[in-house]
Enzyme design. Structure first.
Site, PDB file in Angstrom:
ATOM      1  N   PRO A 150      42.207  23.446 -41.847  1.00 58.86           N
ATOM      2  CA  PRO A 150      42.600  22.539 -43.184  1.00 58.86           C
ATOM      3  C   PRO A 150      42.748  21.064 -42.823  1.00 58.86           C
ATOM      4  CG  PRO A 150      44.275  24.059 -42.507  1.00 58.86           C
ATOM      5  CD  PRO A 150      43.106  24.287 -41.856  1.00 58.86           C
ATOM      6  N   ASP A 151      42.894  20.286 -43.581  1.00 55.89           N
ATOM      7  CA  ASP A 151      43.288  18.951 -43.625  1.00 55.89           C
ATOM      8  C   ASP A 151      44.524  18.756 -44.048  1.00 55.89           C
ATOM      9  OD1 ASP A 151      42.883  16.111 -43.003  1.00 55.89           O
ATOM     10  OD2 ASP A 151      42.110  15.639 -44.937  1.00 55.89           O
ATOM     11  N   GLU A 152      45.564  19.335 -43.310  1.00 57.19           N
ATOM     12  CA  GLU A 152      46.997  19.343 -43.593  1.00 57.19           C
ATOM     13  C   GLU A 152      47.886  19.125 -42.497  1.00 57.19           C
ATOM     14  OE1 GLU A 152      47.439  22.988 -45.704  1.00 57.19           O
ATOM     15  OE2 GLU A 152      46.451  22.331 -47.725  1.00 57.19           O
ATOM     16  N   LYS A 157      51.209  16.080 -44.732  1.00 58.15           N
ATOM     17  CA  LYS A 157      49.883  15.337 -45.449  1.00 58.15           C
ATOM     18  C   LYS A 157      49.567  16.311 -46.490  1.00 58.15           C
ATOM     19  CE  LYS A 157      45.348  14.270 -44.353  1.00 58.15           C
ATOM     20  NZ  LYS A 157      44.733  13.389 -45.039  1.00 58.15           N
ATOM     21  N   ASN A 208      45.829  16.520 -48.428  1.00 49.14           N
ATOM     22  CA  ASN A 208      44.387  16.192 -48.541  1.00 49.14           C
ATOM     23  C   ASN A 208      44.338  15.328 -49.693  1.00 49.14           C
ATOM     24  OD1 ASN A 208      41.667  16.479 -49.414  1.00 49.14           O
ATOM     25  ND2 ASN A 208      41.264  16.979 -47.318  1.00 49.14           N
TER      26      ASN A 208
END
Length: 164
Positions: free
Chosen positions: A62-64, A125, A127
């Site tokens: 995941p983009d986290e 963060k 996304n």
């Protein structure tokens, strides 16, 4: 074989100056693997852009804030072995602390990054495409301390970009 120095900040500065002189944008293409880097060279791009979103996706993550500096450094090393283009790395919010930003900067510089892009989002963060949450901004003091830590770690070897 391309060395980190060949794809580093001097060629990036030269390419930025050439683009500005020609009144055209610097053409940096997203590259999360060597195949993308080869395409960038073949199509005449000026630089490579490594984003957390692309690398996370390529790794099935995941983009986290899951990526660490090593994940990004491995990508930069693969790209600089493949293409003689400067590499710009989006380090998101560098895990939200000056100490983490220092580590990102040092590790990525040693891997061959020519520029690092720090965003002003708060940790953790979110996304940009997430509809279920909103992203808060980091405090000015935090971002300022992160930039100072990064500059202290790398000196003038790397261009620093603040994405706000």
């Amino acid at each position: 074989m391309t060395t980190s120095a060949e794809a580093g900040i001097a060629p990036l500065v030269t390419r930025i100056a050439a683009a500005a002189g020609a009144r055209r944008p610097l053409r940096a293409i997203g590259a999360a693997n060597p195949v993308a880097a080869k395409v960038a060279v073949e199509t005449g791009c000026d630089a490579l852009w490594v984003s957390g979103l692309e690398v996370s996706t390529a790794l099935g993550l995941p983009d986290e804030n899951v990526l660490g500096p090593r994940d990004l450094a491995d990508t930069v090393l693969a790209l600089t072995r493949t293409a003689a283009l400067p590499v710009i790395v989006d380090i998101d919010n560098a895990d939200g602390t000056p100490a983490a930003a220092r580590r990102f900067a040092g590790d990525l510089t040693r891997a061959g990054a020519a520029a690092l892009c720090l965003e002003d989002s708060a940790y953790p963060k979110v996304n940009s495409f997430a509809l279920h949450r909103s992203q808060a901004l980091a405090g000015i003091e935090t971002v300022t301390e992160q930039i100072a830590a990064m500059r202290d770690a790398v000196g003038a070897q790397v261009a620093l970009i603040a994405r706000t």
